[in-house]
Structure formats: structure tokens, C-alpha cells
Design an enzyme around this catalytic site. Sequence first.
Site, short mmCIF file in Angstrom:
data_model
loop_
_atom_site.label_atom_id
_atom_site.label_comp_id
_atom_site.label_asym_id
_atom_site.label_seq_id
_atom_site.Cartn_x
_atom_site.Cartn_y
_atom_site.Cartn_z
N CYS A 73 69.25 32.44 59.04
CA CYS A 73 70.63 32.28 59.49
C CYS A 73 71.51 33.48 59.09
O CYS A 73 71.29 34.57 59.57
CB CYS A 73 71.20 30.96 58.98
SG CYS A 73 72.68 30.42 59.89
N ARG A 93 81.62 17.39 57.47
CA ARG A 93 82.33 18.30 56.55
C ARG A 93 83.33 19.16 57.31
O ARG A 93 84.48 19.31 56.90
CB ARG A 93 81.30 19.20 55.84
CG ARG A 93 81.91 20.20 54.85
CD ARG A 93 80.92 21.30 54.55
NE ARG A 93 80.62 22.10 55.73
CZ ARG A 93 79.58 22.91 55.84
NH1 ARG A 93 78.69 22.99 54.87
NH2 ARG A 93 79.40 23.62 56.95
N GLU A 133 63.95 24.04 58.87
CA GLU A 133 63.87 23.25 57.64
C GLU A 133 64.90 22.13 57.56
O GLU A 133 64.83 21.28 56.66
CB GLU A 133 64.03 24.16 56.41
CG GLU A 133 65.45 24.57 56.07
CD GLU A 133 66.04 25.65 57.00
OE1 GLU A 133 67.23 25.96 56.83
OE2 GLU A 133 65.30 26.16 57.86
N HIS A 153 67.23 26.70 62.28
CA HIS A 153 66.99 26.02 61.00
C HIS A 153 65.84 25.02 61.11
O HIS A 153 66.07 23.80 61.12
CB HIS A 153 68.26 25.30 60.53
CG HIS A 153 69.31 26.20 60.01
ND1 HIS A 153 69.27 26.75 58.74
CD2 HIS A 153 70.45 26.67 60.58
CE1 HIS A 153 70.35 27.50 58.55
NE2 HIS A 153 71.07 27.47 59.65
#
Length: 325
Positions: free
Chosen positions: A150, A266, A254, A252
Site C-alpha cells: 500500500c 472509523r 492480508e 490488501h
Amino acid sequence: MPVIVASEEAHPFLPTLASGAAIDQGRALHQDIRPLHIAILNLMADKMTTERQLAAWLGSTPLQVNLTFVATDGYVRAVRNGRKSRNTPAEHIVKFYNPLSDIRADKFDGLIVTGVNALEPRVSDEAFWPEVQEILDWSASHVFSSLYLCWGAKAALKHFHDVESIKGERKTSGLFHHRVLEDRTGLLFGFPDEFSAPVSRWKNPDRQAIAKRPGLEVVAVSEETGPNILVESEPFGEAGRRFPRRAYVLNHPEYETDSLRNEYLRDRAVDPATPLPLHYFPGDDPTKAPVNRWRHTAQLYANWVKLVYEATPYDRARIPNVDPA
């Protein structure tokens, strides 16, 4: 590790003693094996979640892996001097994290640089950019293979290839469709030709600049978000084999099932106009539990460990050179 057929005659598709990819039985029986040493420069605020996500997949092979967690000198120094951390207990950082200055003389088979919730217009505008550059420079002579994730991938693309990343008006967030284009190293071994993977970022690398860098192989691309997995490869051994000297992963694999949901909640707490992650919630209904359709893509990490193991020198003092054996 490769399957070996003990024959002097070339097998149609398996490594044999007539192939440069095979070794004789005597050497195989007495082959030295050692743990891989991998450093993780963890820039994420919630360091413990990132540790858990990465360690689960890096440890999913029979190979032994020693992990060393790293943070910038300025960050570790500040925590040791009493700086409070909202997302990770300070005592955890003091116990388990090393500044670059403490490991500068060490050699590592692998380095992972994570993302970070960075909101400056350009990668190089971040206050910690000079320290990240120092670590990237250090890695060129002290690390065999690097995996950038990232923001870490955008930082490395800027540092090594002068590829800028452009901040969008809105965060790119969601579960996006990808196509495998070319994979000379085998980093995506076992992947289907098309797959979905989470993407979560504010800045996107300049696609035209990537296309002008011949050393960058675009391994997987999304029509919506652009090139998301890129590799710089180098040869090792015989029979045209290559390993990823640097891999840039802008999605991503993971991420856990709720990772995008937690990020959305958030962000929405700060900006109520935050849009939903695309293609993620069933029926675009955030009250419904998301379904994990990408877990298999985290096999990328185990593939990387295997590729590093095959090519890295047994004597770590020889890093970053390829093992001559």
C-alpha cells in the site's frame, strides 16, 4: 520446494537431473537449511493488528521465519522517551520494535514495508519521508528481497522509480476485480486468472509513469483502480528462473473480513459523508455482514517466502547477492 525426478533423462515438465532446476540426491540429503530473517517496517498506527495479519500468512509454510519488527528512529525514540500511542500500547513498541540504528549492520533475506494512514498530497510530503528514504537506501545493500504494501509500495515506487502517486478527492476503498497479466517470478502461483482483493488508499500511482518504467512488470491490474501488483525481477539459477527483488502490492490480500468495514466506520466518524466501500457489503447494505471472497489471495505472502528461500544465499553475509549454488 521443487519436485525432483531422479533421472538423467529430461522429464517433459518436472525438474530432473538433466535440468538446471534440479539437484542430485546426495546434495538434497545434505542440504543446509536455515531460518529466513525478515524485517517488517510497520508504519501502521494499529501495529498489533498488522503484525497478526502478516505473521499468520508468513508462517503458513513449513519454512522457519524469524521476524524483526522495525520502526523509524524518530518514532521509537519518542516512545521510549514517554510519547503516548493511541492505537498501540507504548510498552509493546518498547519491547518488540527496533529502530534502524539498532539493526543497521544486519542482513535480511526479506523486508516488508507496510502502509500508513498518510493524508498529505504527495508521498514525499510526509514528515517521516526522509527516515523512510534512509531505510529504503539501506535495504538496497542489506536486504535480498523487499515486499512493499500500500503506502509502502507508493513510497518505494517514488524512491526507486520516481513514480508519483496522486491523491484523489475520495478514498479508493472496496473489493475490486483484478486480472493477472504476467507473472514471471511465480509470485501469484495458484491464483486464478481473475480474482477480487481489497483496496484501500487515498493516493493512486501514476499509470502512465508506470508504463514508462521497463523494469516494472505489472503482474495484476484492476480496471477500476489500475496496476495493483508490480514486480522488479532478477534472474537466479538456470533455466530462466527469476525472483522478485522488489514487489509492490497496492491492494490488501492480508485484510480480514471486517478490515474494510472497520476502516469505513472509523472514517465515517470523522466525515459522515464517507462513501461505502465498493462491491463489499452485500447489497451495499452496511448493516449486513461482509463475505470474505479474497482470503486465498493472501497466499501471495507464502509464495514470496518460498521464492526468497529458493534464491537467497545460505550465507547471509553475501546478501544482497544471489546464491551461486
